[in-house]
Design a protein around this motif. Structure first.
Motif, PDB file in Angstrom:
ATOM      1  N   ALA A 164       0.733  -1.250   0.216  1.00  0.00           N
ATOM      2  CA  ALA A 164      -0.002   0.035  -0.061  1.00  0.00           C
ATOM      3  C   ALA A 164       0.909   1.337   0.013  1.00  0.00           C
ATOM      4  O   ALA A 164       0.571   2.141  -0.806  1.00  0.00           O
ATOM      5  CB  ALA A 164      -1.058  -0.044   1.227  1.00  0.00           C
ATOM      6  N   VAL A 165       1.892   1.458   0.806  1.00  0.00           N
ATOM      7  CA  VAL A 165       2.893   2.433   0.917  1.00  0.00           C
ATOM      8  C   VAL A 165       3.720   2.795  -0.473  1.00  0.00           C
ATOM      9  O   VAL A 165       3.872   3.771  -0.996  1.00  0.00           O
ATOM     10  CB  VAL A 165       3.607   2.224   1.919  1.00  0.00           C
ATOM     11  CG1 VAL A 165       5.026   3.325   2.028  1.00  0.00           C
ATOM     12  CG2 VAL A 165       3.059   2.482   3.374  1.00  0.00           C
ATOM     13  N   ALA A 166       3.917   1.410  -1.074  1.00  0.00           N
ATOM     14  CA  ALA A 166       4.504   1.373  -2.506  1.00  0.00           C
ATOM     15  C   ALA A 166       3.626   2.124  -3.324  1.00  0.00           C
ATOM     16  O   ALA A 166       4.292   2.883  -4.257  1.00  0.00           O
ATOM     17  CB  ALA A 166       4.969  -0.028  -2.954  1.00  0.00           C
ATOM     18  N   ILE A 167       2.315   2.013  -3.354  1.00  0.00           N
ATOM     19  CA  ILE A 167       1.392   2.453  -4.442  1.00  0.00           C
ATOM     20  C   ILE A 167       1.328   3.935  -4.151  1.00  0.00           C
ATOM     21  O   ILE A 167       1.491   4.803  -4.997  1.00  0.00           O
ATOM     22  CB  ILE A 167      -0.003   1.994  -4.290  1.00  0.00           C
ATOM     23  CG1 ILE A 167       0.183   0.493  -4.755  1.00  0.00           C
ATOM     24  CG2 ILE A 167      -0.901   2.614  -4.762  1.00  0.00           C
ATOM     25  CD1 ILE A 167      -1.236  -0.374  -4.776  1.00  0.00           C
ATOM     26  N   ILE A 168       1.298   4.322  -2.878  1.00  0.00           N
ATOM     27  CA  ILE A 168       1.241   5.705  -2.385  1.00  0.00           C
ATOM     28  C   ILE A 168       2.492   6.679  -2.879  1.00  0.00           C
ATOM     29  O   ILE A 168       2.645   7.495  -3.366  1.00  0.00           O
ATOM     30  CB  ILE A 168       1.146   5.918  -1.021  1.00  0.00           C
ATOM     31  CG1 ILE A 168      -0.096   5.405  -0.462  1.00  0.00           C
ATOM     32  CG2 ILE A 168       1.259   7.457  -0.431  1.00  0.00           C
ATOM     33  CD1 ILE A 168      -0.302   5.219   0.910  1.00  0.00           C
ATOM     34  N   ALA A 169       3.678   5.750  -2.779  1.00  0.00           N
ATOM     35  CA  ALA A 169       5.036   6.503  -3.285  1.00  0.00           C
ATOM     36  C   ALA A 169       4.808   6.586  -4.841  1.00  0.00           C
ATOM     37  O   ALA A 169       5.527   7.714  -5.524  1.00  0.00           O
ATOM     38  CB  ALA A 169       6.027   5.451  -3.217  1.00  0.00           C
ATOM     39  N   ALA A 170       4.354   5.655  -5.571  1.00  0.00           N
ATOM     40  CA  ALA A 170       4.059   5.680  -7.122  1.00  0.00           C
ATOM     41  C   ALA A 170       3.128   6.919  -7.390  1.00  0.00           C
ATOM     42  O   ALA A 170       3.303   7.802  -8.217  1.00  0.00           O
ATOM     43  CB  ALA A 170       3.511   4.390  -7.502  1.00  0.00           C
ATOM     44  N   LEU A 171       2.212   7.121  -6.602  1.00  0.00           N
ATOM     45  CA  LEU A 171       1.091   8.504  -6.970  1.00  0.00           C
ATOM     46  C   LEU A 171       2.010   9.336  -6.712  1.00  0.00           C
ATOM     47  O   LEU A 171       1.652  10.432  -7.384  1.00  0.00           O
ATOM     48  CB  LEU A 171      -0.118   8.117  -6.082  1.00  0.00           C
ATOM     49  CG  LEU A 171      -1.055   6.937  -6.473  1.00  0.00           C
ATOM     50  CD1 LEU A 171      -1.949   6.924  -5.023  1.00  0.00           C
ATOM     51  CD2 LEU A 171      -2.069   7.528  -7.329  1.00  0.00           C
ATOM     52  N   SER A 172       2.695   9.614  -5.597  1.00  0.00           N
ATOM     53  CA  SER A 172       3.387  10.818  -5.314  1.00  0.00           C
ATOM     54  C   SER A 172       4.556  11.038  -6.423  1.00  0.00           C
ATOM     55  O   SER A 172       4.595  12.364  -7.044  1.00  0.00           O
ATOM     56  CB  SER A 172       4.242  10.683  -3.970  1.00  0.00           C
ATOM     57  OG  SER A 172       4.766  11.875  -3.553  1.00  0.00           O
ATOM     58  N   ILE A 173       5.056  10.094  -6.996  1.00  0.00           N
ATOM     59  CA  ILE A 173       5.957  10.238  -8.301  1.00  0.00           C
ATOM     60  C   ILE A 173       5.205  10.907  -9.408  1.00  0.00           C
ATOM     61  O   ILE A 173       5.558  11.862 -10.052  1.00  0.00           O
ATOM     62  CB  ILE A 173       6.482   8.955  -8.439  1.00  0.00           C
ATOM     63  CG1 ILE A 173       7.811   8.394  -7.579  1.00  0.00           C
ATOM     64  CG2 ILE A 173       7.234   9.009  -9.928  1.00  0.00           C
ATOM     65  CD1 ILE A 173       9.151   9.432  -7.641  1.00  0.00           C
ATOM     66  N   LEU A 174       4.077  10.395  -9.733  1.00  0.00           N
ATOM     67  CA  LEU A 174       3.151  10.877 -10.625  1.00  0.00           C
ATOM     68  C   LEU A 174       2.629  12.283 -10.426  1.00  0.00           C
ATOM     69  O   LEU A 174       2.875  13.072 -11.423  1.00  0.00           O
ATOM     70  CB  LEU A 174       1.982  10.012 -10.733  1.00  0.00           C
ATOM     71  CG  LEU A 174       0.840  10.426 -11.715  1.00  0.00           C
ATOM     72  CD1 LEU A 174       1.525  10.736 -12.992  1.00  0.00           C
ATOM     73  CD2 LEU A 174      -0.437   9.825 -11.705  1.00  0.00           C
ATOM     74  N   VAL A 175       2.281  12.474  -9.292  1.00  0.00           N
ATOM     75  CA  VAL A 175       2.080  14.199  -9.035  1.00  0.00           C
ATOM     76  C   VAL A 175       3.163  14.986  -9.122  1.00  0.00           C
ATOM     77  O   VAL A 175       3.076  16.205  -9.506  1.00  0.00           O
ATOM     78  CB  VAL A 175       1.398  14.201  -7.715  1.00  0.00           C
ATOM     79  CG1 VAL A 175       0.884  15.537  -7.322  1.00  0.00           C
ATOM     80  CG2 VAL A 175       0.140  13.171  -7.606  1.00  0.00           C
ATOM     81  N   SER A 176       4.498  14.359  -8.727  1.00  0.00           N
ATOM     82  CA  SER A 176       5.612  15.344  -8.750  1.00  0.00           C
ATOM     83  C   SER A 176       5.992  15.959 -10.278  1.00  0.00           C
ATOM     84  O   SER A 176       6.804  16.812 -10.273  1.00  0.00           O
ATOM     85  CB  SER A 176       6.858  14.826  -8.224  1.00  0.00           C
ATOM     86  OG  SER A 176       7.169  13.569  -9.062  1.00  0.00           O
ATOM     87  N   VAL A 177       5.559  15.235 -11.176  1.00  0.00           N
ATOM     88  CA  VAL A 177       5.865  15.376 -12.686  1.00  0.00           C
ATOM     89  C   VAL A 177       5.015  16.677 -12.855  1.00  0.00           C
ATOM     90  O   VAL A 177       5.434  17.483 -13.693  1.00  0.00           O
ATOM     91  CB  VAL A 177       5.436  14.296 -13.576  1.00  0.00           C
ATOM     92  CG1 VAL A 177       5.319  14.623 -14.995  1.00  0.00           C
ATOM     93  CG2 VAL A 177       6.255  13.141 -13.326  1.00  0.00           C
ATOM     94  N   PHE A 178       3.927  17.055 -12.406  1.00  0.00           N
ATOM     95  CA  PHE A 178       2.992  17.966 -12.769  1.00  0.00           C
ATOM     96  C   PHE A 178       2.996  19.163 -11.780  1.00  0.00           C
ATOM     97  O   PHE A 178       2.672  20.342 -12.328  1.00  0.00           O
ATOM     98  CB  PHE A 178       1.475  17.416 -13.023  1.00  0.00           C
ATOM     99  CG  PHE A 178       1.351  16.391 -14.170  1.00  0.00           C
ATOM    100  CD1 PHE A 178       1.840  16.676 -15.513  1.00  0.00           C
ATOM    101  CD2 PHE A 178       1.609  15.140 -13.721  1.00  0.00           C
ATOM    102  CE1 PHE A 178       1.623  15.607 -16.535  1.00  0.00           C
ATOM    103  CE2 PHE A 178       1.358  13.872 -14.606  1.00  0.00           C
ATOM    104  CZ  PHE A 178       1.353  14.257 -15.832  1.00  0.00           C
ATOM    105  N   LEU A 179       2.979  19.030 -10.585  1.00  0.00           N
ATOM    106  CA  LEU A 179       2.977  20.012  -9.657  1.00  0.00           C
ATOM    107  C   LEU A 179       4.111  20.474  -8.880  1.00  0.00           C
ATOM    108  O   LEU A 179       5.169  19.445  -8.869  1.00  0.00           O
ATOM    109  CB  LEU A 179       1.782  19.537  -8.611  1.00  0.00           C
ATOM    110  CG  LEU A 179       0.574  19.255  -9.027  1.00  0.00           C
ATOM    111  CD1 LEU A 179      -0.249  18.876  -7.940  1.00  0.00           C
ATOM    112  CD2 LEU A 179       0.146  20.348  -9.569  1.00  0.00           C
ATOM    113  N   SER A 180       4.149  21.328  -8.260  1.00  0.00           N
ATOM    114  CA  SER A 180       5.344  21.881  -7.379  1.00  0.00           C
ATOM    115  C   SER A 180       5.401  20.846  -6.221  1.00  0.00           C
ATOM    116  O   SER A 180       4.439  20.236  -5.842  1.00  0.00           O
ATOM    117  CB  SER A 180       5.281  23.378  -6.899  1.00  0.00           C
ATOM    118  OG  SER A 180       4.000  23.647  -6.269  1.00  0.00           O
TER     119      SER A 180
END
Length: 288
Positions: A164-180
């Motif tokens: 579950a935490v690995a999926i949260i890390a993946a989501l955070s990586i995705l968001v980091s591409v588009f947001l500050s």
């Protein structure tokens, strides 16, 4: 240079950077405080539970009830701390490093943008999942020592939390591409909160026999599968416990307890891969 060379270098860099960050020291300090508090709470909970059981007429097994309840609360704390660590380890991975000029030298050939992004995810994911497993087994040891109780399944819930935490890390990586970095942290924690709300709605739906609320919770488990994995981890604690004790304990703390079957686990793998694929696609299209 072989493909494994740059990948290993970037993963090692991500691990060293994560360990050097001040937030990692803060999380470790909070973890020590949490474990001490949990040990004290577990000791007194198991010591005083007999008086509670006497008032229930022996309908509920006091040791199982106490152990699974406090350990379920510990699992929520582990999930939260792991999510905090995963988010901050991936904070500003793209936008922050690009604005500081650190990213551009790393994405030239033969490394490339996708390899860099996936390697940073691997570094953050390895650190966050290792942390979750260490804290999980520490809490399991404390619970077993304090009350001579162990869950029906010991390994599965820990692996589920780590995934579950690995999926949260993946989501955070995705968001980091588009947001500050600041917007990234806010967005990911809002998504994390949305998953918990979906789990609570599922729990309420089960308690009041509401098919609508239960369906909403089920949809949330698939849209945000880290919540489904967390619910499955809670379920595995008492999946072999029968009677009234088992029924009561299925209503897990901070989210409904429900088995994570093979379809949800397979979907979680596909979901994480899809999230990282979209992140790589978005990163390749960005101007640095």
């Amino acid at each position: 240079m072989s493909a494994l060379g740059p990948v290993g270098t970037i993963i090692g860099y991500a691990l060293r950077e994560g360990l050097r960050r001040r937030i990692f020291a803060v999380v470790l300090a909070l973890t020590v405080a949490f474990l001490v508090l949990y040990a004290v709470a577990a000791h007194f909970a198991f010591r005083d539970v007999q008086s509670f059981a006497a008032g229930q007429g022996g309908l509920i097994d006091p040791v199982s009830f106490t152990g699974s309840t406090i350990f379920g609360l510990a699992m929520f704390s582990i999930l939260f701390l792991g999510a905090v660590l995963a988010v901050f380890l991936t904070l500003g991975v793209v936008r922050g490093d690009a604005e500081s000029g650190l990213l551009q030298p790393l994405v030239v050939r033969p490394v490339g943008r996708s390899v860099m992004l996936l390697s940073r995810f691997a570094g953050a994911g390895l650190l966050a999942t290792a942390y979750v497993l260490c804290v999980y087994f520490a809490c399991l040891g404390i619970t077993t020592t304090a009350g001579d109780w162990s869950p029906d399944h010991a390994l599965g819930p820990g692996v589920g939390l780590a995934f579950a935490v690995a999926i949260i890390a993946a989501l955070s990586i995705l968001v980091s591409v588009f947001l500050s970095a600041t917007a990234q942290g806010i967005a990911v924690f809002m998504v994390f909160g949305a998953g918990l709300v979906a789990g609570l709605l599922d729990q309420i739906g089960q308690a009041i026999d509401s098919g609508t609320l239960h369906s909403i919770g089920q949809v949330g488990s698939w849209v945000l599968p880290f919540e489904g994995l967390y619910a499955g981890s809670l379920h595995a604690l008492v999946s072999d416990t029968s009677g009234l004790t088992g029924f009561v304990l299925q209503l897990g703390p901070f989210g409904g307890s429900e088995a994570a079957g093979a379809p949800l686990i397979a979907w979680s793998v596909i979901y994480a891969a899809a999230i990282l694929t979209v992140a790589c696609w978005g990163f390749r299209r960005r101007d640095l």
